[in-house]
Motif scaffolding. Sequence first.
Motif, PDB file in Angstrom:
ATOM      1  N   ARG A   3      24.751  21.348 -33.842  1.00 25.48           N
ATOM      2  CA  ARG A   3      25.206  19.967 -33.580  1.00 25.48           C
ATOM      3  C   ARG A   3      24.159  19.183 -32.791  1.00 25.48           C
ATOM      4  O   ARG A   3      23.983  17.975 -33.010  1.00 25.48           O
ATOM      5  CB  ARG A   3      26.544  19.991 -32.829  1.00 25.48           C
ATOM      6  N   GLU A  21      29.025  10.605 -26.603  1.00 23.56           N
ATOM      7  CA  GLU A  21      29.542  11.961 -26.806  1.00 23.56           C
ATOM      8  C   GLU A  21      30.979  12.023 -26.299  1.00 23.56           C
ATOM      9  O   GLU A  21      31.258  11.754 -25.133  1.00 23.56           O
ATOM     10  CB  GLU A  21      28.667  12.997 -26.088  1.00 23.56           C
ATOM     11  N   GLY A  23      33.887  14.485 -25.509  1.00 23.44           N
ATOM     12  CA  GLY A  23      34.049  15.918 -25.219  1.00 23.44           C
ATOM     13  C   GLY A  23      32.698  16.472 -24.812  1.00 23.44           C
ATOM     14  O   GLY A  23      31.849  16.769 -25.664  1.00 23.44           O
ATOM     15  N   ASP A  42      34.988  12.547 -21.148  1.00 22.24           N
ATOM     16  CA  ASP A  42      35.710  13.825 -21.077  1.00 22.24           C
ATOM     17  C   ASP A  42      36.755  13.695 -19.955  1.00 22.24           C
ATOM     18  O   ASP A  42      36.426  13.203 -18.876  1.00 22.24           O
ATOM     19  CB  ASP A  42      34.731  14.974 -20.748  1.00 22.24           C
ATOM     20  N   PRO A  43      37.993  14.135 -20.204  1.00 23.00           N
ATOM     21  CA  PRO A  43      38.988  14.036 -19.125  1.00 23.00           C
ATOM     22  C   PRO A  43      38.729  15.034 -18.006  1.00 23.00           C
ATOM     23  O   PRO A  43      39.310  14.901 -16.926  1.00 23.00           O
ATOM     24  CB  PRO A  43      40.322  14.344 -19.824  1.00 23.00           C
ATOM     25  N   SER A  69      39.525  10.285 -24.795  1.00 28.34           N
ATOM     26  CA  SER A  69      38.832   9.373 -25.714  1.00 28.34           C
ATOM     27  C   SER A  69      39.717   8.175 -26.053  1.00 28.34           C
ATOM     28  O   SER A  69      39.225   7.050 -26.158  1.00 28.34           O
ATOM     29  CB  SER A  69      38.406  10.115 -26.986  1.00 28.34           C
ATOM     30  N   ASP A  91      33.498  15.786 -30.243  1.00 26.12           N
ATOM     31  CA  ASP A  91      33.700  17.210 -29.934  1.00 26.12           C
ATOM     32  C   ASP A  91      34.716  17.327 -28.794  1.00 26.12           C
ATOM     33  O   ASP A  91      34.539  18.099 -27.870  1.00 26.12           O
ATOM     34  CB  ASP A  91      32.343  17.809 -29.513  1.00 26.12           C
TER      35      ASP A  91
END
Length: 235
Positions: A3, A21, A23, A42-43, A69, A91
């Motif tokens: 990736r 990006e 994730g 990202d959380p 997201s 991702d």
Amino acid sequence: MNRIKAVQRALASRPNAVYLEIGVAQGVAFMRVAADEKIAVDPAFTMSPRTRRLADAKARVTHYFETTSDAFFAEQGALLERTGIDVALIDGLHTSEQALRDVENTLRHLRDDGVIVVHDCNPARASIATPADSYTDFRRRNHWWNVNWSGDVWKAVVHLCSFRPDLQVAVLDCDFGVGLVRRGVPESMLSFTAEQIDALSYEDLAADREHLLNLKPAAHLDEFVAGPPPQRQAG
Ligand SMILES: C[S@@+](CC[C@H](N)C(=O)[O-])C[C@H]1O[C@@H](n2cnc3c(N)ncnc32)[C@H](O)[C@@H]1O
């Protein structure tokens, strides 16, 4: 091929490129990618301070959004309106619904020649493809030695190939399946309904993955990123 190389190839020779990006986790990919402006979502970031420094050194500006997201796209429209997106790596949460929503939300800000890379599109075993609501839920449903979770992200590919005549979609046969999406006329399409896609099982994927995913060898990346040949003008 993986990736990260796919993202780097898609970004190559784009001036002032913007990279998104979804994730990011420890930042294994995010710290390696070089772009003018990088956006991380990202959380629950797990990047070390060192990784963050390395990631920041490969951009003029970096933005970090510690949120889902869905919340990011709902709240950061003005930023995305200003920057646009050249290349995105999706991702995050490995459910087909979320992956599809992430692709659709990214498309709203993607430049005309932009590329979306979707990780985890070709699970090699049923355990990797376990549909689950979260990584924790996946752990509950599997033996402790099964650590890789791609979920049913592959169904998002089947959905795009069935419903989007405006998109070219392929999956590179490497690194758990590296999905590629860009604007353009598809080579061919699938004809599933949403209900039929819902009902597909891992066994259906295993029996026909070349066709369902438009699976290609990793070397197809260059051709995909180059895009369609210019149209001849009539007359
Ligand atoms: C497989 S990891 C990402 C790996 C990273 N892209 C890389 O290549 O090194 C998945 C990440 O998605 C994040 N995630 C989970 N749900 C999410 C959501 N709704 N939106 C964005 N990210 C999410 C998780 O916190 C986790 O860090």
